[in-house]
Motif scaffolding. Structure first.
Motif, PDB file in Angstrom:
ATOM      1  N   PRO A  41       0.872  -1.436  -0.036  1.00  0.00           N
ATOM      2  CA  PRO A  41      -0.081  -0.030   0.085  1.00  0.00           C
ATOM      3  C   PRO A  41       0.859   1.234  -0.027  1.00  0.00           C
ATOM      4  O   PRO A  41       0.592   2.394  -0.632  1.00  0.00           O
ATOM      5  N   HIS A  42       1.890   1.317   0.786  1.00  0.00           N
ATOM      6  CA  HIS A  42       2.677   2.349   0.688  1.00  0.00           C
ATOM      7  C   HIS A  42       3.424   2.685  -0.647  1.00  0.00           C
ATOM      8  O   HIS A  42       3.693   3.735  -0.888  1.00  0.00           O
ATOM      9  N   LYS A  47       3.623   5.579  -5.757  1.00  0.00           N
ATOM     10  CA  LYS A  47       3.587   5.529  -7.325  1.00  0.00           C
ATOM     11  C   LYS A  47       2.477   6.671  -7.694  1.00  0.00           C
ATOM     12  O   LYS A  47       2.659   7.185  -8.661  1.00  0.00           O
ATOM     13  N   GLN A  48       1.476   7.031  -6.778  1.00  0.00           N
ATOM     14  CA  GLN A  48       0.754   7.898  -7.365  1.00  0.00           C
ATOM     15  C   GLN A  48       1.189   9.297  -7.214  1.00  0.00           C
ATOM     16  O   GLN A  48       0.923  10.096  -7.904  1.00  0.00           O
ATOM     17  N   ILE A  50       4.648  10.067  -7.101  1.00  0.00           N
ATOM     18  CA  ILE A  50       5.736  10.298  -7.892  1.00  0.00           C
ATOM     19  C   ILE A  50       5.718   9.540  -9.555  1.00  0.00           C
ATOM     20  O   ILE A  50       5.149   8.402  -9.482  1.00  0.00           O
ATOM     21  N   PRO A  51       5.914  10.377 -10.410  1.00  0.00           N
ATOM     22  CA  PRO A  51       5.632   9.626 -11.694  1.00  0.00           C
ATOM     23  C   PRO A  51       6.830   8.743 -12.419  1.00  0.00           C
ATOM     24  O   PRO A  51       7.108   8.712 -13.567  1.00  0.00           O
ATOM     25  N   ILE A  52       7.316   7.911 -11.360  1.00  0.00           N
ATOM     26  CA  ILE A  52       8.116   6.915 -11.851  1.00  0.00           C
ATOM     27  C   ILE A  52       7.806   5.628 -11.561  1.00  0.00           C
ATOM     28  O   ILE A  52       6.691   5.387 -10.875  1.00  0.00           O
ATOM     29  N   ASP A  53       8.075   4.626 -12.297  1.00  0.00           N
ATOM     30  CA  ASP A  53       7.646   3.135 -11.979  1.00  0.00           C
ATOM     31  C   ASP A  53       8.410   2.720 -11.061  1.00  0.00           C
ATOM     32  O   ASP A  53       9.433   2.367 -11.182  1.00  0.00           O
ATOM     33  N   VAL A  54       7.851   2.311  -9.820  1.00  0.00           N
ATOM     34  CA  VAL A  54       8.689   1.545  -8.790  1.00  0.00           C
ATOM     35  C   VAL A  54       8.429   0.069  -8.717  1.00  0.00           C
ATOM     36  O   VAL A  54       7.282  -0.349  -9.100  1.00  0.00           O
ATOM     37  N   PRO A  55       9.792  -0.632  -9.033  1.00  0.00           N
ATOM     38  CA  PRO A  55       9.482  -2.171  -9.264  1.00  0.00           C
ATOM     39  C   PRO A  55       8.921  -2.694  -7.889  1.00  0.00           C
ATOM     40  O   PRO A  55       9.028  -2.438  -6.879  1.00  0.00           O
ATOM     41  N   ALA A  56       8.316  -3.923  -8.085  1.00  0.00           N
ATOM     42  CA  ALA A  56       7.860  -4.669  -7.046  1.00  0.00           C
ATOM     43  C   ALA A  56       8.774  -5.224  -6.362  1.00  0.00           C
ATOM     44  O   ALA A  56      10.147  -5.739  -6.868  1.00  0.00           O
ATOM     45  N   LEU A  57       8.678  -5.565  -5.062  1.00  0.00           N
ATOM     46  CA  LEU A  57       9.838  -6.006  -4.232  1.00  0.00           C
ATOM     47  C   LEU A  57      10.045  -7.667  -4.696  1.00  0.00           C
ATOM     48  O   LEU A  57       8.902  -8.360  -4.927  1.00  0.00           O
TER      49      LEU A  57
END
Length: 123
Positions: A41-42, A47-48, A50-57
């Protein structure tokens, strides 16, 4: 690049060592998975914002594979560097020697008053 490899190697070797010593076990994997799911959730809120794609853990199995892979790559690159060190030292010594010689004896340029022979002319 070397700095990143060293940091990755140190982190990987720490995880590898602790895993071999039994610190990482089934309970640890469950804790990791629990924290991973708790972080989702964090990560979604970030992601909402910051306009970058954060990879999944990564999953714990993937993490172990990646850690082992980068640890092995670090060991291979370190051994390769040690293997090539005599060549590197020779190159660095020659470059240093050439730079010192060039600094001590600057090259002399041809003076404009010296006559130059014209090709093909006869006297």
């Amino acid at each position: 690049m070397l700095k990143i490899l060293i940091k990755t190697g140190l982190a990987g070797s720490a995880v590898y060592y602790t895993r071999n010593e039994g610190i990482w076990n089934e309970n640890t994997d469950k804790v990791y998975e629990r924290y991973s799911s708790a972080m989702q959730p964090h990560i979604a809120s970030v992601k909402q914002q910051i306009p970058i794609d954060v990879p999944a853990l990564p999953k714990s199995g993937e993490l172990c594979f990646l850690t082992t892979h980068y640890y092995n790559a670090g060991v291979k690159n370190t051994i390769y560097f040690i293997h090539r060190l005599p060549c590197y030292l020779g190159q660095w010594t020659k470059q240093t020697s050439d730079a010192i010689k060039k600094a001590i004896n600057p090259p002399t340029e041809a003076s404009p008053t010296t006559p130059t022979a014209v090709a093909g002319s006869k006297k």
